[in-house]
Motif scaffolding. Structure first.
Motif, short mmCIF file in Angstrom:
data_model
loop_
_atom_site.label_atom_id
_atom_site.label_comp_id
_atom_site.label_asym_id
_atom_site.label_seq_id
_atom_site.Cartn_x
_atom_site.Cartn_y
_atom_site.Cartn_z
N ALA A 49 0.84 -1.20 0.00
CA ALA A 49 0.00 0.00 0.00
C ALA A 49 0.88 1.25 0.00
CB ALA A 49 -0.91 0.00 1.22
N ARG A 50 0.43 2.26 -0.73
CA ARG A 50 1.14 3.54 -0.78
C ARG A 50 0.21 4.64 -0.28
NH1 ARG A 50 3.20 4.76 -6.56
NH2 ARG A 50 1.12 4.03 -7.14
N PRO A 51 0.75 5.75 0.20
CA PRO A 51 -0.11 6.85 0.62
C PRO A 51 -0.99 7.35 -0.53
CG PRO A 51 2.13 7.18 1.38
CD PRO A 51 2.18 6.03 0.42
N VAL A 52 -2.18 7.78 -0.19
CA VAL A 52 -3.10 8.37 -1.15
C VAL A 52 -3.18 9.86 -0.85
CG1 VAL A 52 -5.46 8.36 -2.06
CG2 VAL A 52 -4.44 6.23 -1.21
N GLY A 57 -3.81 18.01 -1.23
CA GLY A 57 -2.79 17.58 -0.28
C GLY A 57 -3.30 16.74 0.86
N LEU A 58 -4.57 16.36 0.85
CA LEU A 58 -5.12 15.51 1.90
C LEU A 58 -4.53 14.11 1.75
CD1 LEU A 58 -7.22 15.96 4.16
CD2 LEU A 58 -8.91 14.91 2.65
N ARG A 59 -4.03 13.56 2.85
CA ARG A 59 -3.21 12.36 2.79
C ARG A 59 -3.74 11.24 3.67
NH1 ARG A 59 2.38 11.85 1.80
NH2 ARG A 59 3.33 10.00 2.73
N LEU A 60 -3.74 10.01 3.14
CA LEU A 60 -4.06 8.81 3.90
C LEU A 60 -2.94 7.80 3.69
CD1 LEU A 60 -7.84 8.33 3.01
CD2 LEU A 60 -6.90 9.33 5.10
N SER A 61 -2.51 7.14 4.76
CA SER A 61 -1.44 6.15 4.68
C SER A 61 -1.89 4.88 5.39
CB SER A 61 -0.16 6.70 5.31
OG SER A 61 0.28 7.88 4.66
#
Length: 295
Positions: A49-52, A57-61
């Motif tokens: 999995a990679r960060p989205v 710039g909203l980020r999910l990891s």
């Protein structure tokens, strides 16, 4: 959503998409580049999995272990959709983007229960979460939600709808982080809202007529909640939240929200040097209504 009881043949009155009964699993899962072989040989090892990160710039990891677990139930549920003859999930393709609850139609009858849902664009990666949502809502109507949503049978009303959306939103996070699925305005909103604690406001604001008492209680218990949610949504997606968007007739009643001080919302835009999934453009030929366009 419309739920109807019908003792005619389950396929009558439902116009399916351009695929056969056995087509949706292979089509939808292949959009994530892995599902076409799952039913035959089991799921292959998934990529890490990679960060989205979206355009704002909203980020999910998501942790890899969580995505591994998500892969297992997504695989199993898609296979169930494909092989169970007791129901039909019908995807009807259309050129515009809609929220899943806007087009869902459920028909219950003794021969075959049917859930029909609109999907934007033949090649859209988002076909899979639309199908999963339709399946879970059909199970809800049949009183069998607990079979595919752990604990779902104990929930009611808004809490049950939030659990369904959170479950499907997690499947979209899996697709976006592991297989770089193309960003989708509706499912990205649901995914980010679910992961960052704004799913309840999203549903209450987008669907006030379905949950009027819960909406009223929320506004009473948290007077600044609507403003805080709207601020987060504007910062995250550069558009108004569903339920607060202007229509040709003007804003919906009670939908006026003053632009608040954005400093009250935590800044989630920081991005590390970890390789991330880009927020790619929509599939060519898919029409985004004006409320989904940035700017």
């Amino acid at each position: 959503m419309r739920t109807m009881n019908n003792d005619r043949d389950g396929a009558s009155g439902v116009r399916s998409g351009p695929y056969s009964r056995r087509g949706p699993l292979l089509v939808a899962a292949s959009l994530w580049a892995v599902g076409a072989t799952w039913a035959c040989v089991g799921p292959p090892p998934i990529p890490p999995a990679r960060p989205v990160i979206n355009a704002e710039g909203l980020r999910l990891s998501p942790p890899a272990a969580r995505m591994d677990a998500t892969a297992a139930w997504v695989n199993a549920q898609l296979e169930e959709i494909d092989v169970n003859p007791g129901f039909l999930i019908s995807t009807q393709f259309q050129p515009t983007v809609t929220y899943p609850w806007e087009s869902l139609e459920i028909k219950l009858n003794p021969r075959q229960d049917t859930a029909a849902i609109a999907v934007d664009g033949l090649g859209s990666d988002a076909q899979t979460p639309y199908m999963l949502y339709a399946h879970l809502k059909l199970l809800e109507a049949r009183g069998e939600l607990g079979q595919w949503l752990p604990g779902g049978e104990t929930l009611e009303g808004l809490d049950r709808e939030l659990a369904i959306l959170a479950r499907v939103g997690e499947s979209w996070l899996y697709g976006r982080s592991v297989f770089s699925t193309i960003a989708h305005p509706v499912w990205d909103e649901i995914m980010y809202a679910s992961e960052l604690g704004f799913l309840r406001p999203l549903v209450l604001v987008a669907r006030p007529d379905e949950f009027p008492s819960e909406r009223a209680a929320w506004e009473t218990e948290d007077p600044g909640g609507l403003e805080r949610y709207a601020t987060w949504f504007r910062r995250s997606f550069d558009r108004e939240p569903p339920g607060l968007r202007a229509s040709p007739e003007g804003p919906a009643a009670g939908d006026s929200v003053a632009a608040p001080d954005t400093s009250a919302v935590p800044d989630t835009s920081a991005v590390s040097d970890t390789a991330a999934v880009p927020d790619t453009a929509a599939v060519a030929g898919i029409s985004l209504p004006s409320e989904f366009r940035e700017g």
